[in-house]
Design a protein around this motif. Structure first.
Motif, PDB file in Angstrom:
ATOM      1  N   GLY A   9       0.809  -1.209   0.000  1.00  0.00           N
ATOM      2  CA  GLY A   9       0.000   0.000   0.000  1.00  0.00           C
ATOM      3  C   GLY A   9       0.844   1.261   0.000  1.00  0.00           C
ATOM      4  N   ALA A  10       1.911   1.235   0.783  1.00  0.00           N
ATOM      5  CA  ALA A  10       2.801   2.404   0.842  1.00  0.00           C
ATOM      6  C   ALA A  10       3.433   2.683  -0.515  1.00  0.00           C
ATOM      7  N   ILE A  11       3.894   1.628  -1.192  1.00  0.00           N
ATOM      8  CA  ILE A  11       4.514   1.817  -2.505  1.00  0.00           C
ATOM      9  C   ILE A  11       3.468   2.249  -3.532  1.00  0.00           C
ATOM     10  N   GLY A  12       2.258   1.676  -3.428  1.00  0.00           N
ATOM     11  CA  GLY A  12       1.199   2.041  -4.359  1.00  0.00           C
ATOM     12  C   GLY A  12       0.926   3.530  -4.375  1.00  0.00           C
ATOM     13  N   ASN A  13       0.813   4.134  -3.197  1.00  0.00           N
ATOM     14  CA  ASN A  13       0.575   5.576  -3.131  1.00  0.00           C
ATOM     15  C   ASN A  13       1.832   6.385  -3.461  1.00  0.00           C
ATOM     16  N   LEU A  14       2.994   5.802  -3.177  1.00  0.00           N
ATOM     17  CA  LEU A  14       4.242   6.492  -3.526  1.00  0.00           C
ATOM     18  C   LEU A  14       4.379   6.635  -5.035  1.00  0.00           C
ATOM     19  N   VAL A  15       3.967   5.624  -5.781  1.00  0.00           N
ATOM     20  CA  VAL A  15       4.016   5.696  -7.249  1.00  0.00           C
ATOM     21  C   VAL A  15       3.228   6.913  -7.739  1.00  0.00           C
ATOM     22  N   ASP A  16       2.039   7.130  -7.158  1.00  0.00           N
ATOM     23  CA  ASP A  16       1.227   8.291  -7.537  1.00  0.00           C
ATOM     24  C   ASP A  16       1.985   9.581  -7.278  1.00  0.00           C
ATOM     25  N   SER A  17       2.543   9.689  -6.065  1.00  0.00           N
ATOM     26  CA  SER A  17       3.205  10.930  -5.665  1.00  0.00           C
ATOM     27  C   SER A  17       4.431  11.235  -6.526  1.00  0.00           C
ATOM     28  N   VAL A  18       5.178  10.210  -6.888  1.00  0.00           N
ATOM     29  CA  VAL A  18       6.411  10.424  -7.645  1.00  0.00           C
ATOM     30  C   VAL A  18       6.133  10.635  -9.128  1.00  0.00           C
ATOM     31  N   PHE A  19       5.246   9.822  -9.727  1.00  0.00           N
ATOM     32  CA  PHE A  19       5.129   9.779 -11.176  1.00  0.00           C
ATOM     33  C   PHE A  19       3.873  10.427 -11.767  1.00  0.00           C
ATOM     34  N   TYR A  20       2.783  10.484 -11.034  1.00  0.00           N
ATOM     35  CA  TYR A  20       1.531  10.896 -11.659  1.00  0.00           C
ATOM     36  C   TYR A  20       1.507  12.361 -12.079  1.00  0.00           C
ATOM     37  N   GLY A  21       2.357  13.190 -11.477  1.00  0.00           N
ATOM     38  CA  GLY A  21       2.423  14.579 -11.904  1.00  0.00           C
ATOM     39  C   GLY A  21       2.854  14.707 -13.349  1.00  0.00           C
ATOM     40  N   VAL A  22       3.639  13.748 -13.826  1.00  0.00           N
ATOM     41  CA  VAL A  22       4.110  13.740 -15.209  1.00  0.00           C
ATOM     42  C   VAL A  22       3.268  12.792 -16.058  1.00  0.00           C
ATOM     43  N   TRP A  23       3.055  11.568 -15.560  1.00  0.00           N
ATOM     44  CA  TRP A  23       2.319  10.579 -16.336  1.00  0.00           C
ATOM     45  C   TRP A  23       0.874  11.003 -16.597  1.00  0.00           C
ATOM     46  N   LEU A  24       0.210  11.526 -15.559  1.00  0.00           N
ATOM     47  CA  LEU A  24      -1.208  11.862 -15.676  1.00  0.00           C
ATOM     48  C   LEU A  24      -1.475  13.363 -15.626  1.00  0.00           C
ATOM     49  N   ASN A  25      -0.419  14.155 -15.528  1.00  0.00           N
ATOM     50  CA  ASN A  25      -0.557  15.607 -15.461  1.00  0.00           C
ATOM     51  C   ASN A  25      -1.522  16.040 -14.358  1.00  0.00           C
ATOM     52  N   ASN A  26      -1.424  15.387 -13.200  1.00  0.00           N
ATOM     53  CA  ASN A  26      -2.343  15.766 -12.127  1.00  0.00           C
ATOM     54  C   ASN A  26      -1.657  16.512 -10.997  1.00  0.00           C
ATOM     55  N   ALA A  27      -0.435  17.020 -11.267  1.00  0.00           N
ATOM     56  CA  ALA A  27       0.236  17.876 -10.292  1.00  0.00           C
ATOM     57  C   ALA A  27      -0.109  19.330 -10.582  1.00  0.00           C
ATOM     58  N   PRO A  28       0.055  20.225  -9.598  1.00  0.00           N
ATOM     59  CA  PRO A  28      -0.161  21.656  -9.868  1.00  0.00           C
ATOM     60  C   PRO A  28       0.753  22.135 -10.993  1.00  0.00           C
ATOM     61  N   TYR A  29       0.266  23.070 -11.800  1.00  0.00           N
ATOM     62  CA  TYR A  29       1.054  23.535 -12.941  1.00  0.00           C
ATOM     63  C   TYR A  29       2.323  24.258 -12.519  1.00  0.00           C
ATOM     64  N   ASN A  30       2.303  24.851 -11.318  1.00  0.00           N
ATOM     65  CA  ASN A  30       3.471  25.611 -10.884  1.00  0.00           C
ATOM     66  C   ASN A  30       4.389  24.763 -10.008  1.00  0.00           C
ATOM     67  N   ALA A  31       4.231  23.411 -10.054  1.00  0.00           N
ATOM     68  CA  ALA A  31       5.069  22.542  -9.232  1.00  0.00           C
ATOM     69  C   ALA A  31       6.528  22.684  -9.663  1.00  0.00           C
ATOM     70  N   PRO A  32       7.437  23.030  -8.706  1.00  0.00           N
ATOM     71  CA  PRO A  32       8.842  23.205  -9.083  1.00  0.00           C
ATOM     72  C   PRO A  32       9.515  21.898  -9.486  1.00  0.00           C
ATOM     73  N   THR A  33       9.065  20.772  -8.953  1.00  0.00           N
ATOM     74  CA  THR A  33       9.624  19.471  -9.312  1.00  0.00           C
ATOM     75  C   THR A  33       8.468  18.497  -9.504  1.00  0.00           C
ATOM     76  N   PRO A  34       7.816  18.495 -10.658  1.00  0.00           N
ATOM     77  CA  PRO A  34       6.593  17.713 -10.854  1.00  0.00           C
ATOM     78  C   PRO A  34       6.767  16.220 -10.684  1.00  0.00           C
ATOM     79  N   TRP A  35       7.982  15.709 -10.813  1.00  0.00           N
ATOM     80  CA  TRP A  35       8.178  14.275 -10.628  1.00  0.00           C
ATOM     81  C   TRP A  35       7.811  13.837  -9.217  1.00  0.00           C
ATOM     82  N   PHE A  36       7.853  14.727  -8.264  1.00  0.00           N
ATOM     83  CA  PHE A  36       7.533  14.370  -6.881  1.00  0.00           C
ATOM     84  C   PHE A  36       6.295  15.106  -6.364  1.00  0.00           C
TER      85      PHE A  36
END
Length: 206
Positions: free
Chosen positions: A106-133
């Motif tokens: 479960g911990a890794i499952g949610n970590l994948v979202d936090s690390v990658f989804y900003g780029v893969w799914l474009n669901n991070a804030p647009y002004n994120a300084p490091t969207p990978w995280f």
């Protein structure tokens, strides 16, 4: 070797199911209330939403709050992974090991979202300084017990319109179930050592 494959395989299974469900939700459902799907009446629904912070939507209130949270999740993942290896070596109760494997998955499952989804799914804030995280965690299971406005005097959640029961995902459920089983059966997993009988008094020198 098989003992590691079995338990770490449980963690990998949780991660796989969690990510498959999240991908299906993201690509097959509309975001928010318009895409909501009733499952059992009005009390259990599929509802696509994202969580930028921790459990219950709480966030760290600083510019680097998301980065700190993701970094903490990464450290926790490594620590739990090592602990799982350790208790397998020590041959702890097998159900306890399964619970820790579920928590790791479960911990890794949610970590994948936090690390990658900003780029893969474009669901991070647009002004994120490091969207990978800066990705946001995808949630979908919604038990609609109550919705309403929470008074401002209530700590943390006050001043917002929210639901009584949080929306969660497979990873959250896996963590919750693992922790719940450990709490319920902790006496079996961590039996107290029987008190040693008091040593006999030394013989008198007289």
């Amino acid at each position: 070797m098989n003992k590691y494959v079995k338990y770490f395989g449980i963690a990998l299974l949780v991660i796989a199911i969690d990510q498959i469900v999240k991908m299906l939700v993201h690509f097959q459902m509309d975001f928010g209330t318009p895409g909501q799907i009733p499952v059992f009446g009005d009390w259990f629904k599929l509802h696509y939403t994202t969580n930028p912070g921790m459990a219950f939507g709480m966030e760290l209130g600083s510019e680097y709050g998301k980065m700190i949270l993701t970094s903490f999740r990464l450290v926790a993942m490594v620590a739990i992974g090592y602990y799982l290896y350790y208790i397998i070596e020590k041959k702890n109760h097998p159900v306890y090991i399964v619970c820790i494997a579920m928590i790791l998955g479960g911990a890794i499952g949610n970590l994948v979202d936090s690390v990658f989804y900003g780029v893969w799914l474009n669901n991070a804030p647009y002004n994120a300084p490091t969207p990978w995280f800066h990705g946001q965690v995808v949630d979908m299971f919604y038990f609609d017990i109550w919705e309403g406005y929470i008074p401002e005097w209530i700590p943390l959640w006050g001043g917002s319109y929210t639901a009584l029961w949080p929306i969660f995902n497979i990873a959250d459920a896996s963590i919750f179930i693992g922790v719940a089983i450990i709490l319920i059966y902790q006496n079996r997993f961590f039996p107290d050592k029987k008190e040693e009988s008091p040593s006999e008094e030394p013989e008198s020198l007289s």
